[in-house]
Scaffold this motif. Sequence first.
Motif, PDB file in Angstrom:
ATOM      1  N   ALA A 140       0.431  -1.241   0.061  1.00 55.95           N
ATOM      2  CA  ALA A 140       0.294  -0.296  -0.147  1.00 55.95           C
ATOM      3  C   ALA A 140       0.966   1.395  -0.546  1.00 55.95           C
ATOM      4  N   GLN A 141       2.111   0.987  -0.383  1.00 53.85           N
ATOM      5  CA  GLN A 141       2.811   2.150  -0.621  1.00 53.85           C
ATOM      6  C   GLN A 141       2.821   2.912  -2.143  1.00 53.85           C
ATOM      7  N   GLY A 142       2.106   2.236  -3.208  1.00 53.49           N
ATOM      8  CA  GLY A 142       1.715   3.103  -4.089  1.00 53.49           C
ATOM      9  C   GLY A 142       2.321   2.424  -5.389  1.00 53.49           C
ATOM     10  N   LEU A 143       3.597   1.584  -5.184  1.00 53.45           N
ATOM     11  CA  LEU A 143       3.680   0.905  -6.347  1.00 53.45           C
ATOM     12  C   LEU A 143       3.058  -0.223  -7.024  1.00 53.45           C
ATOM     13  N   ARG A 144       3.774   0.055  -8.544  1.00 55.82           N
ATOM     14  CA  ARG A 144       2.953  -0.145  -9.820  1.00 55.82           C
ATOM     15  C   ARG A 144       3.824  -0.792 -10.524  1.00 55.82           C
ATOM     16  N   ILE A 145       3.403  -1.701 -11.185  1.00 53.75           N
ATOM     17  CA  ILE A 145       4.077  -2.745 -12.315  1.00 53.75           C
ATOM     18  C   ILE A 145       4.352  -1.530 -13.166  1.00 53.75           C
ATOM     19  N   PRO A 146       5.898  -1.680 -13.255  1.00 54.53           N
ATOM     20  CA  PRO A 146       6.582  -0.635 -14.088  1.00 54.53           C
ATOM     21  C   PRO A 146       6.681  -1.218 -15.460  1.00 54.53           C
ATOM     22  N   THR A 147       6.580   0.045 -16.399  1.00 59.03           N
ATOM     23  CA  THR A 147       7.170  -1.014 -17.567  1.00 59.03           C
ATOM     24  C   THR A 147       8.501  -1.045 -18.693  1.00 59.03           C
ATOM     25  N   LEU A 148       8.857  -1.742 -19.367  1.00 58.44           N
ATOM     26  CA  LEU A 148       9.995  -1.679 -19.849  1.00 58.44           C
ATOM     27  C   LEU A 148      10.459  -0.277 -20.053  1.00 58.44           C
ATOM     28  N   GLU A 149       9.258   0.422 -20.845  1.00 53.30           N
ATOM     29  CA  GLU A 149       9.995   1.857 -21.423  1.00 53.30           C
ATOM     30  C   GLU A 149      10.193   2.633 -19.597  1.00 53.30           C
ATOM     31  N   GLU A 150       9.584   2.463 -18.895  1.00 51.84           N
ATOM     32  CA  GLU A 150      10.103   3.741 -17.944  1.00 51.84           C
ATOM     33  C   GLU A 150      11.301   3.154 -16.763  1.00 51.84           C
ATOM     34  N   VAL A 151      11.316   1.683 -17.186  1.00 54.86           N
ATOM     35  CA  VAL A 151      13.098   0.966 -16.912  1.00 54.86           C
ATOM     36  C   VAL A 151      14.440   2.195 -17.797  1.00 54.86           C
ATOM     37  N   TYR A 152      13.613   2.183 -18.926  1.00 58.59           N
ATOM     38  CA  TYR A 152      14.779   2.619 -19.550  1.00 58.59           C
ATOM     39  C   TYR A 152      15.141   4.003 -19.307  1.00 58.59           C
ATOM     40  N   ARG A 153      13.862   4.644 -19.771  1.00 61.91           N
ATOM     41  CA  ARG A 153      13.914   6.331 -18.981  1.00 61.91           C
ATOM     42  C   ARG A 153      14.819   6.217 -17.949  1.00 61.91           C
ATOM     43  N   GLU A 154      13.465   5.891 -16.930  1.00 60.43           N
ATOM     44  CA  GLU A 154      14.700   6.233 -15.655  1.00 60.43           C
ATOM     45  C   GLU A 154      16.028   5.241 -15.535  1.00 60.43           C
ATOM     46  N   PHE A 155      16.468   4.264 -15.549  1.00 57.70           N
ATOM     47  CA  PHE A 155      18.076   4.282 -15.313  1.00 57.70           C
ATOM     48  C   PHE A 155      19.122   3.970 -16.988  1.00 57.70           C
ATOM     49  N   PRO A 156      19.737   5.440 -17.694  1.00 60.55           N
ATOM     50  CA  PRO A 156      19.506   5.273 -18.699  1.00 60.55           C
ATOM     51  C   PRO A 156      21.529   4.707 -19.250  1.00 60.55           C
ATOM     52  N   ASP A 157      21.802   4.685 -17.628  1.00 62.83           N
ATOM     53  CA  ASP A 157      23.069   4.751 -17.864  1.00 62.83           C
ATOM     54  C   ASP A 157      23.785   3.029 -17.445  1.00 62.83           C
ATOM     55  N   HIS A 158      22.152   2.490 -17.057  1.00 60.50           N
ATOM     56  CA  HIS A 158      22.560   0.592 -16.555  1.00 60.50           C
ATOM     57  C   HIS A 158      22.342  -0.054 -17.940  1.00 60.50           C
ATOM     58  N   ARG A 159      23.010  -0.795 -17.456  1.00 58.32           N
ATOM     59  CA  ARG A 159      22.373  -1.574 -18.348  1.00 58.32           C
ATOM     60  C   ARG A 159      21.757  -2.754 -17.321  1.00 58.32           C
ATOM     61  N   VAL A 160      20.845  -3.815 -18.972  1.00 60.62           N
ATOM     62  CA  VAL A 160      19.692  -4.446 -18.573  1.00 60.62           C
ATOM     63  C   VAL A 160      20.051  -5.389 -18.895  1.00 60.62           C
ATOM     64  N   LEU A 161      19.411  -6.225 -18.022  1.00 60.70           N
ATOM     65  CA  LEU A 161      19.689  -8.126 -18.398  1.00 60.70           C
ATOM     66  C   LEU A 161      18.317  -8.491 -18.364  1.00 60.70           C
ATOM     67  N   LEU A 162      17.288  -8.528 -19.463  1.00 56.33           N
ATOM     68  CA  LEU A 162      16.350  -8.964 -20.283  1.00 56.33           C
ATOM     69  C   LEU A 162      15.214 -10.611 -19.889  1.00 56.33           C
ATOM     70  N   ASP A 163      15.261 -10.816 -19.556  1.00 58.26           N
ATOM     71  CA  ASP A 163      14.258 -12.085 -19.552  1.00 58.26           C
ATOM     72  C   ASP A 163      12.641 -11.882 -19.481  1.00 58.26           C
ATOM     73  N   LEU A 164      12.770 -12.671 -20.919  1.00 56.24           N
ATOM     74  CA  LEU A 164      11.460 -12.951 -21.805  1.00 56.24           C
ATOM     75  C   LEU A 164      10.568 -13.491 -21.252  1.00 56.24           C
ATOM     76  N   LYS A 165       9.346 -13.415 -20.621  1.00 52.99           N
ATOM     77  CA  LYS A 165       8.369 -14.283 -19.855  1.00 52.99           C
ATOM     78  C   LYS A 165       7.138 -14.378 -21.379  1.00 52.99           C
ATOM     79  N   GLY A 166       6.830 -15.966 -20.356  1.00 53.77           N
ATOM     80  CA  GLY A 166       5.407 -15.811 -21.429  1.00 53.77           C
ATOM     81  C   GLY A 166       5.317 -15.577 -22.630  1.00 53.77           C
ATOM     82  N   ASP A 167       4.310 -16.451 -23.483  1.00 51.15           N
ATOM     83  CA  ASP A 167       3.613 -17.177 -24.605  1.00 51.15           C
ATOM     84  C   ASP A 167       3.057 -16.585 -25.452  1.00 51.15           C
TER      85      ASP A 167
END
Length: 326
Positions: A140-167
């Motif tokens: 109940a702290q207002g944390l939401r499921i982020p989009t991938l766009e948000e991650v790239y936008r907020e962390f422009p200098d960090h590397r990302v290891l992305l695991d594809l999920k779902g079918d």
Amino acid sequence: MRGAVLRPGRVAPRRRRHGCAPFLLGPVTGAGLVLRLTRRRPGGATTPMAWPAVIAHRGGAAIGPENTLEAFRAAAELGDVVLELDAQTSADGRVVVLHDTRVDGTTDGHGAVAEMTLTELRRLDAAHRLPRTGAARWRAQGLRIPTLEEVYREFPDHRVLLDLKGDRPGTEDAVWSVIRAAGAQERTLVTANRTPAIQRFRRVSAGTVPTAASVREFAVFTALGVLGLHRLYRPPFQALQPPERYKGLRVLTPALVRRAHDAGLRVDVWTVDAEADMRRLLSWGVDGIMTDRPDVLVRLVGGGAPSPDATGRPAENPAPERKDQP
């Protein structure tokens, strides 16, 4: 026919002669396999060997609410670390960051991610149920499921290891579109357990984004290594990402690490939280360690003293690890 008695007027059957065909079949088949494996594949992705050793698994699931911006922020504050996350698509085709294909595991909702729109997913509390850190602190702290766009936008200098999920059909295309829009091809490494999924991603991205081996591809490389053929292999991937053990069986060995490096591949291991294990695996030469305790690994590679975990337990005796899920 040894020992056979011929009746008068009967002629003994002639033995069928195969000549050298059976002896040629094996070499010809083997040669064809080698030619197929050594054939160069298109694509300009290079092996990301210069990445940091610290890979914050789901953002550091033991120190923050996994796969949320809050967790990624906590990991980013530790310094130069890789942000590991899970990506899948919603019913309306948006790429969201969540490990399970259902929302029941960590949120206050129920249902399949692929059957919910982004708007519906964003209404959920992303930290309602947390298996590692406990939900009480983050609920109940207002944390939401982020989009991938948000991650790239907020962390422009960090590397990302992305695991594809779902079918869900089209997930690979959607993920590639986000990566390309962010200009993040060189700071992203994509992995997937399922071979068809990672193959589709390589096709849509034209091999411009580094990828890790699928489970089946990893098995092929391991077998070739045992046969001493790994140097001839021209794999479509740039990394191996095995667990150290799986269901009690050893998967990763120092010999496998050496063979991977011989073939120009990096080796990342998951999921390791105990400091003693981290030290041993680093001594083997692994390139990266996925961990729910990035704070411990950052201190270790930086030469610091052991640190307690988020609940005060010594790092040498962490909470039980989930060995069967990357």
